[in-house]
Write an enzyme that holds these catalytic residues in place. Structure first.
Site, PDB file in Angstrom:
ATOM      1  N   TYR A 108      13.624  88.969 124.625  1.00  0.00           N
ATOM      2  CA  TYR A 108      12.363  89.325 125.289  1.00  0.00           C
ATOM      3  C   TYR A 108      11.938  90.790 124.598  1.00  0.00           C
ATOM      4  CZ  TYR A 108       8.815  90.447 129.004  1.00  0.00           C
ATOM      5  OH  TYR A 108       7.879  90.703 129.773  1.00  0.00           O
ATOM      6  N   SER A 110       4.897  94.756 126.638  1.00  0.00           N
ATOM      7  CA  SER A 110       5.849  94.812 127.880  1.00  0.00           C
ATOM      8  C   SER A 110       6.236  96.302 127.707  1.00  0.00           C
ATOM      9  CB  SER A 110       7.016  93.942 127.945  1.00  0.00           C
ATOM     10  OG  SER A 110       7.962  94.581 128.734  1.00  0.00           O
TER      11      SER A 110
HETATM   12  P1  NDP Z   1       4.298  84.653 135.314  1.00  0.00           P
HETATM   13  O1  NDP Z   1       5.570  83.842 135.288  1.00  0.00           O
HETATM   14  O2  NDP Z   1       3.786  84.658 136.720  1.00  0.00           O
HETATM   15  O3  NDP Z   1       3.285  84.012 134.338  1.00  0.00           O
HETATM   16  C1  NDP Z   1       3.535  83.437 133.029  1.00  0.00           C
HETATM   17  C2  NDP Z   1       2.524  82.538 132.839  1.00  0.00           C
HETATM   18  O4  NDP Z   1       2.563  82.208 131.344  1.00  0.00           O
HETATM   19  C3  NDP Z   1       2.406  81.484 133.698  1.00  0.00           C
HETATM   20  O5  NDP Z   1       1.002  81.262 134.095  1.00  0.00           O
HETATM   21  C4  NDP Z   1       2.738  80.442 132.848  1.00  0.00           C
HETATM   22  O6  NDP Z   1       2.126  79.190 133.100  1.00  0.00           O
HETATM   23  C5  NDP Z   1       2.469  80.595 131.405  1.00  0.00           C
HETATM   24  N1  NDP Z   1       3.461  80.203 130.369  1.00  0.00           N
HETATM   25  C6  NDP Z   1       4.470  80.423 130.274  1.00  0.00           C
HETATM   26  N2  NDP Z   1       5.175  79.572 129.231  1.00  0.00           N
HETATM   27  C7  NDP Z   1       3.973  78.847 128.917  1.00  0.00           C
HETATM   28  C8  NDP Z   1       3.856  78.085 127.903  1.00  0.00           C
HETATM   29  N3  NDP Z   1       4.925  77.638 127.071  1.00  0.00           N
HETATM   30  N4  NDP Z   1       2.865  77.414 127.784  1.00  0.00           N
HETATM   31  C9  NDP Z   1       1.864  77.683 128.465  1.00  0.00           C
HETATM   32  N5  NDP Z   1       1.751  78.706 129.455  1.00  0.00           N
HETATM   33  C10 NDP Z   1       2.929  79.087 129.587  1.00  0.00           C
HETATM   34  O7  NDP Z   1       4.665  85.953 134.889  1.00  0.00           O
HETATM   35  P2  NDP Z   1       3.871  87.495 134.299  1.00  0.00           P
HETATM   36  O8  NDP Z   1       2.415  87.255 134.850  1.00  0.00           O
HETATM   37  O9  NDP Z   1       4.590  88.397 135.082  1.00  0.00           O
HETATM   38  O10 NDP Z   1       3.828  87.372 132.908  1.00  0.00           O
HETATM   39  C11 NDP Z   1       2.599  87.357 131.894  1.00  0.00           C
HETATM   40  C12 NDP Z   1       2.825  87.949 130.787  1.00  0.00           C
HETATM   41  O11 NDP Z   1       3.174  89.553 131.070  1.00  0.00           O
HETATM   42  C13 NDP Z   1       4.265  87.641 130.008  1.00  0.00           C
HETATM   43  O12 NDP Z   1       3.768  87.801 128.434  1.00  0.00           O
HETATM   44  C14 NDP Z   1       5.311  88.849 130.471  1.00  0.00           C
HETATM   45  O13 NDP Z   1       6.117  88.731 129.531  1.00  0.00           O
HETATM   46  C15 NDP Z   1       4.241  89.896 130.633  1.00  0.00           C
HETATM   47  N6  NDP Z   1       4.781  91.222 131.374  1.00  0.00           N
HETATM   48  C16 NDP Z   1       5.082  90.836 132.647  1.00  0.00           C
HETATM   49  C17 NDP Z   1       5.659  92.137 133.420  1.00  0.00           C
HETATM   50  C18 NDP Z   1       5.823  91.978 134.693  1.00  0.00           C
HETATM   51  O14 NDP Z   1       6.334  92.854 135.260  1.00  0.00           O
HETATM   52  N7  NDP Z   1       5.355  90.868 135.608  1.00  0.00           N
HETATM   53  C19 NDP Z   1       5.609  93.250 132.757  1.00  0.00           C
HETATM   54  C20 NDP Z   1       5.293  93.233 131.226  1.00  0.00           C
HETATM   55  C21 NDP Z   1       5.043  92.179 130.525  1.00  0.00           C
HETATM   56  P3  NDP Z   1       2.966  77.912 133.591  1.00  0.00           P
HETATM   57  O15 NDP Z   1       3.604  78.253 134.681  1.00  0.00           O
HETATM   58  O16 NDP Z   1       1.756  76.940 133.801  1.00  0.00           O
HETATM   59  O17 NDP Z   1       3.526  77.358 132.292  1.00  0.00           O
END
Ligand code: NDP
Length: 254
Positions: A157, A144
């Site tokens: 985070y 991130s």
């Molecule tokens: P979302 O909330 O859209 O996606 C997160 C995903 O992670 C979901 O598909 C969720 O699936 C899955 N997830 C979370 N916890 C669990 C768990 N315990 N077990 C299995 N699956 C899990 O967020 P983003 O797409 O934005 O985030 C994806 C990654 O990118 C993260 O690591 C985030 O920190 C990182 N990130 C995001 C940024 C942004 O601006 N969006 C910037 C920098 C980094 P489900 O709903 O099925 O649990």
């Protein structure tokens, strides 16, 4: 040389059922790999599978809560049982709890660390022997901007995302001799469920990100497809241990 072919390869993308994970899954699938998306929410998974299959990809969903080590082991085991091999792992699942450090409860701290960092460790550990068996592999860990910067409401985070970069470097050195490349991607501000939540809580966030980002816009999940395709493919065979910002210039602007 076929720098950008993933035909015959198998990828697991945690959190591939939405947001950045789905964008990355689409990038990897576009080069011909079979994609296993993992997560908890089955409705999101059904929509993600439909999107992947629409582009002609072979894709399946495996339910897993990656905060739990047994789920990480079962996920990798089930992917290998189904497709016979594992070549690519994207450790993307993640979450955040927006609180000042003095207000963060123990279970909140542990939940964020378990979701963002321990999950990547346990999935990577489970994937390692399978990649050895395949003669090599690619691991892509999602950091991130908080791997680089601090922020008052993101202590857990930020700790987890800083940890992702250092874990990436350690694993890259350990597994280089096994032809396994381990890299981190540091997304800028991307329009997903996660940041939609943040924008509801933080007035002015949307505009301030646009202003601070040299390219003048938020990223989309599809902006993450290319870097995933590159880091999963033979084109990146001599790239390991890096942490690559994909941020429209956010991290180099003033
Ligand atoms: P979302 O909330 O859209 O996606 C997160 C995903 O992670 C979901 O598909 C969720 O699936 C899955 N997830 C979370 N916890 C669990 C768990 N315990 N077990 C299995 N699956 C899990 O967020 P983003 O797409 O934005 O985030 C994806 C990654 O990118 C993260 O690591 C985030 O920190 C990182 N990130 C995001 C940024 C942004 O601006 N969006 C910037 C920098 C980094 P489900 O709903 O099925 O649990």
């Amino acid at each position: 040389m076929d720098l950008f072919s993933l035909k015959g390869k198998v990828a697991v993308v945690t959190g591939g059922n939405g947001g950045i994970g789905l964008g990355m899954a689409r990038g990897i699938a576009s080069l011909g790999a079979v994609v296993v998306i993992a997560g908890r929410n089955e409705d999101k998974a059904a929509a993600a599978l439909a999107a992947l299959r629409d582009m002609g990809a072979e894709a399946v969903f495996i339910a897993a809560d990656v905060t739990k080590k047994p789920d990480c082991l079962a996920l990798i085991g089930a992917a290998v049982e189904r497709f016979g091999r594992l070549d690519i792992l994207v450790n993307n699942a993640g979450t955040s709890v927006r609180k000042l450090p003095q207000d963060l409860a123990e279970d909140e701290w542990r939940h964020v660390l378990d979701s963002n960092l321990s999950s990547a460790f346990f999935c990577s550990q489970a994937a390692y022997p399978e990649m050895l068996r395949a003669g090599g592999g690619k691991m892509i860990n999602i950091g991130s901007m908080m791997s680089l910067f601090g922020a008052p409401y993101a202590t857990a985070y930020t700790a987890s995302k800083g940890g992702i970069v250092q874990m990436t470097r350690a694993m890259a050195t350990a597994w280089a001799k096994d032809n396994i490349q381990v890299n981190a991607v540091l997304p800028g501000w991307i329009d997903t469920d996660l940041t939609r939540g943040a924008r509801r809580q933080v007035e002015g966030l949307h505009a301030s990100v646009e202003k601070r980002t040299p390219q003048g816009r938020w990223g989309t999940p599809d902006d993450m497809a290319g870097i995933a395709a590159f880091l999963a493919s033979p084109a990146s065979d001599f790239v390991t241990g890096t942490a690559i910002p994909v941020d429209g210039g956010f991290s180099i602007g003033m």
